[in-house]
Design an enzyme around this catalytic site. Sequence first.
Site, PDB file in Angstrom:
ATOM      1  N   ASN A 124     -44.265 -34.499  37.107  1.00  0.00           N
ATOM      2  CA  ASN A 124     -43.909 -33.674  35.962  1.00  0.00           C
ATOM      3  C   ASN A 124     -42.421 -33.323  36.041  1.00  0.00           C
ATOM      4  OD1 ASN A 124     -44.120 -31.800  38.152  1.00  0.00           O
ATOM      5  ND2 ASN A 124     -44.374 -30.144  36.670  1.00  0.00           N
ATOM      6  N   CYS A 137     -40.514 -30.834  36.774  1.00  0.00           N
ATOM      7  CA  CYS A 137     -39.923 -30.085  37.898  1.00  0.00           C
ATOM      8  C   CYS A 137     -40.414 -30.541  39.260  1.00  0.00           C
ATOM      9  CB  CYS A 137     -40.196 -28.602  37.711  1.00  0.00           C
ATOM     10  SG  CYS A 137     -39.198 -27.889  36.401  1.00  0.00           S
ATOM     11  N   GLU A 148     -43.378 -30.526  40.937  1.00  0.00           N
ATOM     12  CA  GLU A 148     -44.433 -29.950  41.767  1.00  0.00           C
ATOM     13  C   GLU A 148     -45.780 -30.641  41.576  1.00  0.00           C
ATOM     14  OE1 GLU A 148     -44.562 -27.415  37.983  1.00  0.00           O
ATOM     15  OE2 GLU A 148     -43.067 -28.433  39.217  1.00  0.00           O
TER      16      GLU A 148
END
Length: 609
Positions: A297, A299, A301
């Site tokens: 995704n 960012c 994580e």
Amino acid sequence: MTDSRTDPLQTGIARHIWRTKYRLADGPEGTEETVTATWDRVATALANAEPADQTGWQARFRAALEGFRFVPAGRILAGAGTGRRVTLFNCFVMGRVADSMEGIFDALKEGALTMQQGGGVGYDFSTLRPRGTVVSRSRTIASGPVAFMAIWDAMCATVLSTGARRGAMMATLRCDHPDIAEFVDAKRESGRLTRFNVSVLATDEFMEAVRADADWPLVFPAEALAEDQGEGGTVTRHWPGLDGPVPCRVVRTVGARDLWHRIIRATYDTAEPGVVFIDRVNQWNNLWYREHISATNPCGEEPLPPYGSCNLGSINLAAFVRDPFGANARLDLDGIRELVPTAVRMLDNTIDASRFPLVQQAEVERGNRRVGLGITGLADALIMLGLRYDSAAGRAQAETAMRTITETAYRASAALAREKGAFPDLDTDGYLGSAFIEGLPEDIRDSIAAHGMRNSHVTAIAPTGTISLLADNVSAGLEPAFDFRFRRRVLELDGTTREYSVEDFAHRLWRQKAGDDAALPEAFIRAPDLAPAEHLAMQAALQPWVDSSISKTVNIPADFPFADFQDVYERAYQLGVKGCTTYRPTAERGAVLEAGEGPHCCSPERETD
């Protein structure tokens, strides 16, 4: 964290965040006047997914939200119970980008539809033929992945997502793709691909070649290239979108260290690309027996399979500190254990309550029922406990908290499986044989063997940049506080920005307790005060207890020597983390934070929570 008799939103920026991102205006019950009305709406919507005792579950869910003890991700807060055609998932990894004009524009359309409903998107562009190569059948010349990424960038600039935000995107490319150098340097040009985060997929074989100063072949599946393309010869690779290892033609050969140096130099100069240690991601994936992951995704994580989704929420550790700054300061682990099963159930219900932009996304999410329960407020919690973020004791307390959350979440998900059924994609033997599950306590493994798991994955640590501001400006995610007072630019609904003065939650609490003139205790440590190795040490301490991944920005001083900077990434690989992202301030870069503050993980247009 606040007196329930007062407005839970104690700061101007918290009220702004709620008003522009999460408040429901002109809904069926009218306009929400306080965040407590938002909590009521979310709790009711998620309780409606229960087959029985919806009133009782609504009360439990509402209690979990009170005081920002559990903070669901932004799409849940903004969309649950609104009746609007929006997704409750923050981000998605999209399907394989087929290497044809039709396939490319189908993938573009899917991304636009997903962002229109409020989801960020991640793509692996490794499936696209390298620039300048001849297509085997048509003999046309390929444009290459970076050229097509520009089309996505333009689309993202145009499609307005839900609320005061625009779509966020992640692009990944394999370290052995022939266009890797162009990809690595793509963001050196000002204004280019500004809506993308970019990351290199670094394999174990590549890292070993860097260590050995060996040659490194840049390759592409042989069936897609004309026979006369490249240097000749083939190697076998597991290529995204193709079943099993396939023969790949060597397009050209470079020095592994030269390529690594180029990656790290670009990151030093521009803060991108990040690096994802992709073999480690797949080796530790609970669904290793049915998935191959090659993207994350926006960012980082959540490494996800094609059409996978982010279903996120965070336990606010700062809300569980008892006697803050006192002689008996402690983290209420029993309180956390009591809350976690409710949080897991809320995230699991989100799957059933949510719309999905695409049918494929619904099929994948309902098949694996992934959730990502994480933390926020870690740094503030440590400060209130009198523990420095860079101390062994601080890391030990953080690890204890994350281990408590993860083990409790696994027990809760196994109990949910007994009550509601296991996730459909479960193969019990394969699941129990995954590296992460093998490290869990015996009682959890026994429960999985007996009843299965409701959710294939249960933990991820997101950046929580926006929801931490909503929650009285607690420190975000697992990050140290960047500063204790600063100015922050945020987006208005019309796309303009507004600036607020912001004070860290723990700092304000200390001033209320000790007075404005009292010296700060030693535990008040800021991100710029930490050596890069100390950032990595915290990430590495928590990774063993996170089955997905961790969004972490390692802050780098502007004058940090490049030779030492290169060591940061090599150390990250040695420590066993799944990825590494750094930020070194330069005069050319803008910042979300000002007046002595530094980076946020995303610009205002790319926040995903």
